[in-house]
Design a protein around this motif. Structure first.
Motif, short mmCIF file in Angstrom:
data_model
loop_
_atom_site.label_atom_id
_atom_site.label_comp_id
_atom_site.label_asym_id
_atom_site.label_seq_id
_atom_site.Cartn_x
_atom_site.Cartn_y
_atom_site.Cartn_z
N CYS A 150 28.92 36.64 41.24
CA CYS A 150 29.87 36.05 40.28
C CYS A 150 30.58 37.16 39.41
O CYS A 150 31.92 36.92 38.96
N ARG A 151 29.86 38.08 38.83
CA ARG A 151 30.36 39.08 38.24
C ARG A 151 31.36 40.04 38.99
O ARG A 151 32.46 40.30 38.69
N LEU A 152 31.07 40.08 40.39
CA LEU A 152 32.16 41.06 40.92
C LEU A 152 33.20 40.20 41.50
O LEU A 152 34.39 40.83 41.49
N ALA A 153 32.93 39.03 41.60
CA ALA A 153 34.14 38.15 41.86
C ALA A 153 35.15 37.87 40.48
O ALA A 153 36.57 38.18 40.77
N CYS A 154 34.28 37.99 39.40
CA CYS A 154 35.32 37.68 38.30
C CYS A 154 36.15 39.14 37.99
O CYS A 154 37.38 39.02 37.62
N SER A 155 35.43 40.07 38.14
CA SER A 155 36.24 41.31 37.88
C SER A 155 37.41 41.75 38.91
O SER A 155 38.42 41.89 38.44
N ALA A 156 37.15 41.39 40.24
CA ALA A 156 38.03 41.38 41.14
C ALA A 156 39.40 40.40 41.03
O ALA A 156 40.35 41.08 41.15
N THR A 157 38.99 39.24 40.82
CA THR A 157 39.93 38.16 40.52
C THR A 157 40.79 38.36 39.36
O THR A 157 41.92 38.30 39.56
N LEU A 158 40.10 38.58 38.12
CA LEU A 158 40.96 39.08 36.90
C LEU A 158 41.91 40.08 37.23
O LEU A 158 42.81 40.36 36.54
N GLY A 159 41.24 41.06 37.87
CA GLY A 159 42.07 42.49 38.30
C GLY A 159 43.15 42.06 38.92
O GLY A 159 44.34 42.70 38.77
N ALA A 160 43.11 41.01 39.88
CA ALA A 160 44.25 40.91 40.87
C ALA A 160 45.19 40.04 40.07
O ALA A 160 46.60 40.30 40.16
N TYR A 161 44.82 39.12 38.83
CA TYR A 161 45.69 38.53 38.04
C TYR A 161 46.42 39.73 36.99
O TYR A 161 47.58 39.67 37.04
N SER A 162 45.88 40.65 36.71
CA SER A 162 46.30 41.82 35.92
C SER A 162 47.47 42.54 36.84
O SER A 162 48.53 42.86 36.17
N TYR A 163 47.17 42.79 38.16
CA TYR A 163 48.36 43.35 38.91
C TYR A 163 49.33 42.36 39.07
O TYR A 163 50.69 42.86 39.07
N SER A 164 49.40 40.93 38.97
CA SER A 164 50.31 40.20 39.08
C SER A 164 51.30 40.18 37.91
O SER A 164 52.53 39.88 38.16
N GLN A 165 50.65 40.62 36.94
CA GLN A 165 51.45 40.75 35.65
C GLN A 165 52.14 41.99 35.43
O GLN A 165 52.93 42.34 34.54
N ASP A 166 51.70 42.98 36.19
CA ASP A 166 52.14 44.47 36.28
C ASP A 166 52.38 44.97 37.77
O ASP A 166 51.44 45.89 37.89
N PRO A 167 53.12 44.36 38.30
CA PRO A 167 52.94 44.93 39.96
C PRO A 167 53.52 46.24 39.96
O PRO A 167 53.08 46.89 41.19
#
Length: 597
Positions: free
Chosen positions: A320-337
């Motif tokens: 769950c923690r790995l998934a959280c870190s990876a998913t919110l990291g993907a969101y961060s990239y979407s905000q700063d491609p």
């Protein structure tokens, strides 16, 4: 997610401080708000040395000098993101938790200095990441500094991870007596809220990884949430990663920093968050992800033992923690491609999640973590490569396996030649040849039948041939079957006389000896179990003392040649007619003869 009602995670990106290298702006803030603490009126000076790593705040290292002495002191300047800055209770919460922990003799944290207004923080309008929202009112704190190096910049070892686990256990023990109203809050990084990740899954770039995170969320909802009421709660540090663990002299842990993610949640999450980050440490990235998490778990559990339900969900909560870190990291990239570094930084997390969730057998990982939580397990037993690491000696291993692959030969997994001789006599006149091979298998815990079956599977996978494993127990009826499978350690620590003393005061000295033999004909074949038991009682040692606990077990079965004698007093040919081992292996012999015919 609508633009008029953004989540806190979205707003954290908008309102992340954007001071960067503009040290002059920060100098003005400090001079106007912390002049007393920095002794500016009496000639004190300060200099911002550099910006430090941070996720959604900004941290700076400050050097302070006084005119009265040559003493130089370092401080940490923390500029909070706009979401936290909006709530003074959150800032007070962080200050209070650090002050509480710092009073513990074995815990060291940063603590706040008082501003000119008499508060342990101040607020200023400062630039943030989103031009639309800049400037925004941000909280600034001046904190003490812990000398040392973040663990992220050190060569991490299993011993260091074990120590880190012990340190977090001390932190959590101290926090068990801590409370604050602001700890009761929603936080996207709190794995209790794993279901809230669903709104961010769409930002993950590939369908395969979207499905991966979705399956982790599904498992969390199906297996963890129903047990939520049984999971202990407390205030967590919540972010015990290698950037927040400070290593001092002699590679000892000097302290812990950053309580920005601290919440009241399930206690086990402090451990599983840290285990996930241990997998991504310099040691974990060498193909020792599972070993890194197990070393940390071993240290934590040695000081703060987990409950059965907490142990049950370790794998899911780590993922769950790995998934959280990876998913919110993907969101961060979407905000700063344009920031390709975000994708590069997230890749080890994705690879680790894919391995743990999709490539490693869950039963294997459960057994591995159980081994880590056994206080008798040496760290070196946990320092094994991940199961997905390529085996460059595969050809050599295959040739070794072929040496065992004769279907008429069965390998008895033992290094004890006396055991082999005893079994060969029992199995005499069978069509199979019994040989032996010393193989270190993990000392699993649980029901003897389960343990025997799992050990046999591990041996077959390693040797690639027909194998026999055995597990022997000595069970005292007065002690409800104890010591059972742990007799080896009891004998080692107590000796023959100590085993007798365990029953002093009990009228019942009866016992039974038990051997569970497990047999498998080769990889992919089922494991067959054979359970042999012999009744007797515990007596002062008689006979030769060179074969385990035989001298203290007086047999009560058979005729005059066995009943009333200890195993050690018996002729071996007699013992082989009544012993627990003989019974189990006779069952195996009958099975093999029937199978052969």
């Amino acid at each position: 997610m609508s633009s008029d009602a953004p989540s806190d995670e979205v707003r954290r990106k908008w309102l992340k401080p954007a001071i960067g290298e503009n040290f002059s702006l920060l100098n003005d803030v400090l001079a106007s708000s912390f002049s007393t603490a920095l002794e500016l009126s009496s000639g004190g000076t300060f200099n911002i040395l550099k910006q430090l790593d941070s996720y959604d705040d900004e941290n700076f290292l400050l050097e302070h000098k006084t005119t009265m002495s040559a003493k130089t002191t370092k401080y940490l300047v923390k500029v909070h993101n706009g979401v936290e800055s909006e709530d003074a209770k959150i800032i007070d919460y962080q200050n209070t938790i650090m002050t509480h922990l710092n009073s513990h003799p074995s815990i060291n944290t940063t603590v706040p200095l008082i501003s000119d207004d008499g508060a342990p923080f101040t607020s200023h309008k400062l630039p943030v990441a989103s031009p639309k929202h800049s400037p925004a009112p941000l909280t600034v704190r001046l904190l003490t500094y812990i000398e040392g190096t973040p663990m992220a910049y050190k060569q991490v070892t299993p011993a260091l991870l074990f120590s880190a686990g012990e340190y977090l256990a001390n932190v959590d023990s101290s926090l068990d007596s801590f409370s604050h109203p602001a700890s009761e809050r929603f936080h996207a990084w709190d794995q209790k809220n794993t279901s809230s990740l669903r709104e961010f899954v769409k930002y993950i770039q590939t369908p395969e990884r979207q499905q991966l995170v979705g399956s982790v969320i599904d498992a969390f909802e199906e297996s963890v949430l129903p047990d939520a009421s049984s999971l202990r709660q407390g205030v967590l540090q919540s972010d015990f990663n290698d950037a927040n663990i400070i290593i001092g002299a002699s590679d000892k842990i000097a302290g812990v920093i950053d309580f920005g993610d601290s919440v009241k949640s399930w206690r086990v999450l402090d451990c599983t968050v840290a285990m996930a980050y241990a997998m991504l440490s310099s040691y974990g990235k060498t193909g020792h992800s599972l070993a890194a998490s197990a070393a940390f778990l071993a240290g934590f559990n040695s000081k703060y033992p987990l409950t059965p339900n907490e142990k049950k969900h370790l794998r899911t909560l780590v993922c769950c923690r790995l998934a959280c870190s990876a998913t919110l990291g993907a969101y961060s990239y979407s905000q700063d491609p344009a920031n390709k570094y975000l994708l590069l930084h997230a890749e080890p997390c994705w690879r680790t999640l894919e391995m743990v969730w999709n490539q490693v057998d869950s039963d294997y990982l459960t057994s591995f973590y159980e081994l880590a939580m056994d206080s008798k397990t040496d760290l070196c037993l946990l320092s094994v490569p991940d199961p997905t690491v390529p085996d460059h000696f595969q050809k050599l291993r295959s040739s070794t396996k072929r040496a065992f692959s004769d279907t008429k030969t069965i390998t008895f997994v033992t290094g004890n030649k006396k055991k082999l001789e005893e079994v060969q006599k029992i199995m005499d006149n069978t069509t199979a040849t019994i040989t032996n091979y010393k193989l270190d298998l993990p000392e699993l815990q649980g029901d003897p039948l389960y343990v025997s079956e799992e050990k046999c599977k591990l041996a077959v996978a390693e040797l690639g041939t027909a194998v026999i494993t055995e597990d022997t127990s000595l069970c005292f009826n007065a002690l409800n079957g104890m010591p059972g499978p742990y007799i080896k350690w009891f004998l080692d620590k107590c000796g023959h006389d100590g085993l007798n003393k365990m029953l002093d005061g009990f009228p019942d000295r009866t016992a039974y000896a038990q051997t569970v033999v497990a047999y498998c004909s080769g990889p992919g074949s089922p494991v067959h179990l054979f359970d042999g038991r012999t009744k007797g009682k515990i007596v002062p040692p008689r006979g030769p003392l060179d074969f385990g606990w035989d001298p203290v077990f007086e047999c009560s079965e058979g005729g005059p040649s066995s009943a009333g004698l200890t195993y050690a007093e018996m002729d071996k040919s007699v013992k082989n007619t009544v012993s627990h081992r003989a019974k189990a292996f006779q069952q195996l012999k009958n099975f093999l003869e029937k199978e052969s015919s």
